[in-house]
Design an enzyme around this catalytic site. Structure first.
Site, PDB file in Angstrom:
ATOM      1  N   SER A 136       0.858  -1.178   0.000  1.00  0.00           N
ATOM      2  CA  SER A 136       0.000   0.000   0.000  1.00  0.00           C
ATOM      3  C   SER A 136       0.900   1.235   0.000  1.00  0.00           C
ATOM      4  CB  SER A 136      -0.878  -0.043   1.260  1.00  0.00           C
ATOM      5  OG  SER A 136      -1.601   1.153   1.398  1.00  0.00           O
ATOM      6  N   LYS A 162      -1.161  -0.969  -4.230  1.00  0.00           N
ATOM      7  CA  LYS A 162      -2.355  -0.150  -3.993  1.00  0.00           C
ATOM      8  C   LYS A 162      -1.928   1.283  -3.806  1.00  0.00           C
ATOM      9  CE  LYS A 162      -4.656   0.174   0.537  1.00  0.00           C
ATOM     10  NZ  LYS A 162      -5.548  -0.537   1.468  1.00  0.00           N
ATOM     11  N   LYS A 164      -2.979   5.117  -2.636  1.00  0.00           N
ATOM     12  CA  LYS A 164      -3.939   5.968  -1.944  1.00  0.00           C
ATOM     13  C   LYS A 164      -4.331   7.091  -2.884  1.00  0.00           C
ATOM     14  CE  LYS A 164      -4.060   3.968   2.089  1.00  0.00           C
ATOM     15  NZ  LYS A 164      -5.295   3.431   2.689  1.00  0.00           N
ATOM     16  N   ASP A 189      -7.255   3.194  -3.246  1.00  0.00           N
ATOM     17  CA  ASP A 189      -7.984   3.271  -1.976  1.00  0.00           C
ATOM     18  C   ASP A 189      -8.184   4.735  -1.614  1.00  0.00           C
ATOM     19  OD1 ASP A 189      -9.061   2.957   0.534  1.00  0.00           O
ATOM     20  OD2 ASP A 189      -7.275   2.052   1.445  1.00  0.00           O
ATOM     21  N   GLU A 216     -11.199   0.895  -3.777  1.00  0.00           N
ATOM     22  CA  GLU A 216     -11.504   0.642  -2.363  1.00  0.00           C
ATOM     23  C   GLU A 216     -12.077   1.883  -1.686  1.00  0.00           C
ATOM     24  OE1 GLU A 216      -8.102  -0.970  -0.305  1.00  0.00           O
ATOM     25  OE2 GLU A 216      -8.989  -0.679   1.678  1.00  0.00           O
ATOM     26  N   ASP A 241     -13.949  -1.225   2.878  1.00  0.00           N
ATOM     27  CA  ASP A 241     -13.045  -1.306   4.021  1.00  0.00           C
ATOM     28  C   ASP A 241     -13.801  -0.690   5.210  1.00  0.00           C
ATOM     29  OD1 ASP A 241     -11.053  -0.952   5.959  1.00  0.00           O
ATOM     30  OD2 ASP A 241      -9.603   0.010   4.656  1.00  0.00           O
ATOM     31  N   LYS A 265     -10.111  -6.549   7.836  1.00  0.00           N
ATOM     32  CA  LYS A 265      -9.045  -6.167   8.766  1.00  0.00           C
ATOM     33  C   LYS A 265      -9.374  -6.747  10.133  1.00  0.00           C
ATOM     34  CE  LYS A 265      -7.462  -1.913   6.640  1.00  0.00           C
ATOM     35  NZ  LYS A 265      -7.556  -0.452   6.594  1.00  0.00           N
ATOM     36  N   GLY A 293      -4.392  -4.087   6.124  1.00  0.00           N
ATOM     37  CA  GLY A 293      -3.452  -3.841   7.218  1.00  0.00           C
ATOM     38  C   GLY A 293      -3.612  -2.463   7.800  1.00  0.00           C
TER      39      GLY A 293
HETATM   40  O1  OSB Z   1      -7.303   2.009   4.388  1.00  0.00           O
HETATM   41  O2  OSB Z   1      -6.118   0.269   4.282  1.00  0.00           O
HETATM   42  C1  OSB Z   1      -6.294   1.401   4.723  1.00  0.00           C
HETATM   43  C2  OSB Z   1      -3.204   2.433   6.718  1.00  0.00           C
HETATM   44  C3  OSB Z   1      -3.763   3.257   7.678  1.00  0.00           C
HETATM   45  C4  OSB Z   1      -5.116   3.514   7.620  1.00  0.00           C
HETATM   46  C5  OSB Z   1      -5.919   2.925   6.627  1.00  0.00           C
HETATM   47  C6  OSB Z   1      -5.352   2.076   5.699  1.00  0.00           C
HETATM   48  C7  OSB Z   1      -3.973   1.855   5.734  1.00  0.00           C
HETATM   49  C8  OSB Z   1      -3.280   1.065   4.748  1.00  0.00           C
HETATM   50  C9  OSB Z   1      -2.053   0.351   5.212  1.00  0.00           C
HETATM   51  O3  OSB Z   1      -3.591   1.025   3.575  1.00  0.00           O
HETATM   52  C10 OSB Z   1      -1.924  -1.023   4.677  1.00  0.00           C
HETATM   53  C11 OSB Z   1      -0.700  -1.693   5.272  1.00  0.00           C
HETATM   54  O4  OSB Z   1      -0.714  -2.043   6.477  1.00  0.00           O
HETATM   55  O5  OSB Z   1       0.269  -1.836   4.526  1.00  0.00           O
HETATM   56 MG    MG Z   2      -8.489   0.921   3.024  1.00  0.00          MG
END
Ligand code: OSB
Ligand code: MG
Length: 384
Positions: A136, A162, A164, A189, A216, A241, A265, A293
């Site tokens: 991510s 992924k 953001k 995401d 996402e 999510d 999660k 995660g």
């Molecule tokens: O939306 O998945 C999410 C990290 C902090 C808050 C929200 C998210 C995330 C990640 C991290 O995408 C994923 C990872 O642990 O690598």
């Molecule tokens: Mg997410």
């Protein structure tokens, strides 16, 4: 099994690379590690991986500390139980606060599987010896910096990335990544950053042209109706999510057709028992799942790897190697990935040794609750 001691350890670790989402930027993380000890002296560890601010979900590190110390730990200390699936009944009166609960639930699973001499993965019903990890990537200061991050992870062998996204950081970075990596599995995401204005809907629908693995959480957590409408108008699977905190949320999402993919999660669902239940229900409905995660330290990460070994986890999970996040992790060996594949440990419990000395060096505070020497409560729930 009877838990005679429970403790919380607030631990701060610096991130090797700052991470920015649509709502916040992080250079270090404070997670609460949970240690449960049974009558034989065996211990199990879990992780409360709440962000420090209430921008991903309503919880914060401080609310988690309060809820775990005041309600969740007292509900398990001195209770007698046979299987970790019985634990949620002990804290059933606690509404919400899934992150605070999740770390205690996972510690119970780690303790139980360790005592039984089976791997956590086996205990959960896992069937895979290896799991495929994706990474991510946060919002970067520049497109070049983002492309460099993607290059680095692709070179490390990760098969899925992924990105953001947020209004203003969406079509262009996705287009550039797609152009530079035509065959890479890419997903985006938004962490709920989009509204339903014509402009924002046009951007989201436009992402359909890039062959993404999924989109996402484009809309706010409770806005399942908007997710269902978007899913009807794009070919790309919509993934939920933040919208799914409970099995009831999942049932509603399935009834509405609010997405074709579910990010499970452990933290957001309130533990491993709930995560397995979500997996089972999604699978019955033909919804693909993967394990999300929260930048977990090694304890939470090991639980995520174990969960990802269940058969319904058909998409790459956010279980990349410890080294992507931390210079040194709280478990030995740390979690490693080889060409994007993480081996599922087959040793008892978490399958990693918890580095108690390192935890001590990085601990900001701790608290311990102990059971009275005699008279266990024989499984009756506490006042909590
Ligand atoms: O939306 O998945 C999410 C990290 C902090 C808050 C929200 C998210 C995330 C990640 C991290 O995408 C994923 C990872 O642990 O690598
Ligand atoms: Mg997410």
């Amino acid at each position: 099994m009877r838990i005679v001691e429970a403790s919380l350890h607030l631990v701060r670790l610096p991130l090797v690379h700052a991470f920015q989402t649509s709502s916040h930027r992080k250079t270090h993380l404070d997670h609460i590690l949970v240690r449960l000890v049974d009558e034989s002296g065996a211990e199990g560890w879990g992780e409360i991986a709440s962000p420090s601010d209430p921008f991903y979900c309503p919880e914060t590190t401080e609310t988690c500390w309060h809820i775990a110390e005041r309600y969740v730990l007292p509900s398990v200390v001195d209770a007698v139980w046979e299987h970790p699936a019985e634990l949620p009944r002990l804290w059933r009166k606690v509404r919400g606060n899934r992150f605070a609960i999740a770390g205690v639930d996972a510690a119970g699973w780690a303790l139980w599987s360790g005592v039984r001499g089976v791997s956590l993965a086996k205990a959960l019903g896992g069937t895979r010896g290896e799991v495929v990890a994706g990474v991510s990537l946060g919002i970067e200061p520049t497109y070049d910096a983002l492309l460099e991050q993607v290059r680095r992870q692709v070179d490390a062998g990760y098969p899925r990335v992924k990105l953001k996204i947020a209004p203003g950081w969406d079509t262009e970075p996705v287009r550039l990544v797609r152009e530079a990596f035509p065959d890479l599995a890419v997903h985006v995401d938004a962490n709920g950053a989009y509204g339903e204005t014509a402009e924002e809907l046009a951007v989201l629908r436009g992402l359909d042209d890039f062959g993404l693995l999924m989109i996402e959480q484009p809309f706010a957590p409770r806005n399942l109706v908007a997710h269902a409408a978007l899913q009807r108008s794009v070919r790309t699977p919509v993934c939920l999510d933040e919208s799914v905190d409970t099995i009831d949320d999942l049932r509603t999402a399935l009834a509405l057709g609010a997405g074709r993919v579910l990010n499970i999660k452990v933290s957001r669902m309130g533990g491993l028992t709930a995560a397995v239940a979500a997996h089972d229900l999604a699978r019955e409905h033909g919804v693909d799942v993967w394990c999300g995660g929260m930048h977990e330290f090694g304890i939470g990460r090991a639980a995520n790897v174990a969960l990802s070994s269940l058969p319904g986890f058909t998409l790459p999970s956010d279980v990349s190697a410890s080294a992507k996040y931390y210079a040194r992790d709280v478990v030995q060996p740390e979690v490693v990935a080889d060409q994007g594949v993480v081996r599922v440990p087959d040793g008892p419990g978490l399958g990693h040794t918890v580095d108690v000395a390192f935890i001590g060096e990085n601990r900001l505070k701790e608290t311990t609750i102990t059971a009275p020497a005699e008279s266990p409560r024989r499984g009756s729930p506490s006042a909590a």
